[in-house]
Design an enzyme around this catalytic site. Structure first.
Site, PDB file in Angstrom:
ATOM      1  N   SER A  69       0.820  -1.213   0.000  1.00  0.00           N
ATOM      2  CA  SER A  69       0.000   0.000   0.000  1.00  0.00           C
ATOM      3  C   SER A  69       0.856   1.266   0.000  1.00  0.00           C
ATOM      4  CB  SER A  69      -0.949  -0.037   1.198  1.00  0.00           C
ATOM      5  OG  SER A  69      -1.898   0.994   1.144  1.00  0.00           O
ATOM      6  N   ASP A 285      -6.150   2.417  -2.899  1.00  0.00           N
ATOM      7  CA  ASP A 285      -7.354   2.183  -2.095  1.00  0.00           C
ATOM      8  C   ASP A 285      -7.686   3.380  -1.207  1.00  0.00           C
ATOM      9  OD1 ASP A 285      -5.443   1.958  -0.103  1.00  0.00           O
ATOM     10  OD2 ASP A 285      -6.017  -0.063   0.525  1.00  0.00           O
ATOM     11  N   PRO A 505      -1.118   2.212  18.961  1.00  0.00           N
ATOM     12  CA  PRO A 505      -0.021   1.414  18.412  1.00  0.00           C
ATOM     13  C   PRO A 505      -0.335   0.949  16.995  1.00  0.00           C
ATOM     14  CG  PRO A 505      -1.243   0.147  20.046  1.00  0.00           C
ATOM     15  CD  PRO A 505      -1.790   1.539  20.093  1.00  0.00           C
ATOM     16  N   GLY A 507      -0.469  -1.541  13.795  1.00  0.00           N
ATOM     17  CA  GLY A 507      -0.736  -2.968  13.695  1.00  0.00           C
ATOM     18  C   GLY A 507       0.345  -3.734  12.971  1.00  0.00           C
ATOM     19  N   THR A 508       1.333  -3.020  12.395  1.00  0.00           N
ATOM     20  CA  THR A 508       2.315  -3.697  11.552  1.00  0.00           C
ATOM     21  C   THR A 508       3.765  -3.420  11.911  1.00  0.00           C
ATOM     22  OG1 THR A 508       2.189  -1.863   9.957  1.00  0.00           O
ATOM     23  CG2 THR A 508       0.760  -3.773   9.568  1.00  0.00           C
TER      24      THR A 508
END
Length: 551
Positions: A69, A285, A505, A507-508
């Site tokens: 992305s 997206d 935080p 997520g990745t």
């Protein structure tokens, strides 16, 4: 058909080996993301999981999209698409995480466990669609995914380079037996352009609206596909595409523009004189709009909050004009500007729900309404129409007891629905929706911006040794741990008029995002600076301390 799990994992060990030094990773809202060099074994195992997921879903098509992305070019990632075009079911996110993190020696047993727990019959067909973005390492990683699917005797359809929303669309079309559309790129483009042209009508300009758009493709797949759209749009919408063949997301794209409140590199000179501009991200997206004041040179951003209010307001007007009774709501996250929420609730009189960050959470909440509009501030979002809404509008369009104006408005709503990619946030579809509404209203971007005044806001990153030390609740707006951190944030926020700040935080990756808004840009920057340094000190910050942004 018979699947020999032992041979499957002998193949994995030989060709898609997981190094013992690989750290555990977690499937989050964006799937798995990491440096591309670390992902070969992940891709193979996600191919295996996609085949299993298809069998668990009565052999319906499952999508696997290879993209990172808005991340830098050296990164890549993978996410699975469920049968109705939605994100992977949350329970299966844990299965994905567990499958990727086991050793090669335990891989066979882990797959056998999934099969047993989910009652999967590996003699049943499995169908998987695979797409990828334009990163130079995507083809190699795609091959690893395909190998995983084939190892479980699944059937693969490779779509090559496509936007993420395109793959969501293909999956949905296939699993609805074509009811949603034709599952090809030509079908996708044709559906959107036909609806857009009909809504546009005979005149391409109206009021302050001018038929010229400057489109930043982030040097990704969104630029490639928009160049194809431009040829088929003819003069219905004049689009000048820039940032189409450089380093993906580097000083360009929706995330760069939103985060830095600055025009991207490569913007044509004439666009700086108040031109209507938009930027998409690397997999197309999300989208944001912006313009530069021709007299003052000041940059103005119209982000996902603005897009949501524009589209929701237009839909509300159409619903009222055609005289149908439908429940509409708008879904936001904590990142939504406080001024937008106030405008929606108190001026537009549309109900607002707040959910946790992540498109899957917004999408799920939007299903509660007949027409659910959801957007994150970063420009990722769409509109969902219930079956009841579609049938009600369809009936109104042919109801002879209604006035001709009401029937025409209902027909316009049906075309607006066709222009919407309901499966997921889609930069191209959303852009065409925005252009449709601006044209209908005769607005330029300054007119759009005048609907309400945003509170100045800042989004900052703090790097931590371990992001998991921070846990949050109440739609990501309140810190649970470390204990006392939320009380300290509240004390800082209380010093600033119209102040609001929260931390969340990632997520990745091991970062925490700090959001702050206040009555002035200077106060928002100071609030963000103080909260970011508080988090750095109390949650194990690493690297350089946060520095104050320019005001």
């Amino acid at each position: 058909m018979s699947v020999n799990l032992r041979s499957v994992f002998a193949f994995a060990k030989e060709y898609h080996q997981k190094k013992e030094s690989q750290k555990d990773i977690q499937y989050g809202t964006a799937g798995f993301r990491s440096h591309a060099d670390n992902l070969d074994y992940v891709m193979y195992r996600m191919g295996v999981l996609a085949a299993l997921r298809s069998r668990a879903q009565a052999s319906q098509a499952i999508g696997v999209m290879i993209t990172a992305s808005h991340n830098p070019e050296h990164d890549n990632g993978v996410k699975l698409i469920d049968p109705h075009g939605e994100m992977l079911e949350q329970r299966w996110e844990k299965l994905a995480t567990d499958l990727v993190n086991v050793s090669d020696a335990d891989l066979e047993a882990q797959v056998a466990k999934i099969c047993a727990d989910e009652a999967i019959d590996n003699n049943e067909p499995a169908r998987v669609f695979v797409g990828m973005d334009t990163r130079y390492h995507s083809p190699q990683l795609s091959r690893a995914v395909v190998n995983g699917i084939l190892a479980l005797k699944g059937t693969v359809t490779e779509f090559g380079i496509v936007t993420t929303p395109m793959l969501h669309y293909f999956v949905t079309c296939t699993n609805t037996q074509g009811a949603y559309g034709v599952p090809t790129e030509e079908g996708y483009v044709g559906k959107l352009i036909a609806a857009f042209r009909t809504l546009r009508g005979e005149s391409n300009e109206r009021g302050n609206y001018r038929n010229q758009l400057y489109y930043d493709g982030a040097n990704g797949v969104g630029s490639l596909k928009m160049l194809g759209f431009v040829k088929k749009l003819n003069d219905t919408l004049n689009v000048r595409v820039f940032n189409s063949n450089g380093k993906i997301n580097f000083k360009c794209g929706a995330d760069f523009v939103k985060t830095n409140h600055h025009v991207p590199e490569g913007l044509p000179e004439e666009a700086l004189a108040g031109g209507r501009c938009c930027s998409v991200d690397g997999d197309a997206d999300r989208v944001v709009y912006y313009f530069t004041d021709a007299d003052t040179g000041v940059f103005h951003l119209l982000d996902g909050d603005r897009i949501a209010t524009l589209l929701a307001g237009y839909l509300k007007d159409l619903i009222e004009q055609c005289g149908v009774q439908l429940a509409m709501g708008l879904v936001q996250t904590a990142y939504a500007n406080g001024a937008s929420t106030d405008y929606i609730v108190n001026r537009m009189k549309i109900p607002v729900s707040c959910t946790r960050t992540g498109v899957k959470h917004l999408h799920h909440r939007a299903l509660d309404y007949d027409i659910g509009v959801y957007f994150e501030a970063n420009g990722h979002g769409t509109i969902i129409y219930s079956d009841r809404a579609k049938q009600t509008i369809r009936t109104a369009a042919s109801d002879e007891s209604r006035t001709e104006a009401q029937r025409e408005t209902a027909a316009r709503l049906l075309h607006f629905i066709d222009l919407t990619n309901e499966t997921v946030g889609d930069a191209i579809s959303d852009m065409l929706l925005v252009e449709t509404v601006l044209h209908a209203k005769g607005w330029n971007l300054r007119d759009w911006q005048a609907s309400y005044t945003d509170l100045p806001n800042v989004l900052e990153k703090v790097y931590l040794a371990d992001r998991n030390v921070i846990t949050v609740t109440d739609a990501d707006r309140v810190v649970e741990a470390p204990e006392g951190l939320q009380d300290s944030i509240n004390e800082i926020v209380a010093k600033f008029p119209n102040g609001r700040s929260f931390v969340r935080p990632s997520g990745t990756e091991d970062i925490v995002r700090v959001y702050a808004e206040a009555d002035t840009r200077a106060n928002a920057v100071q609030l963000s600076f103080e909260v970011a340094n508080l988090v750095y000190d109390r949650a194990g910050g690493v690297g350089s301390r946060p520095v104050k942004m320019e005001t």
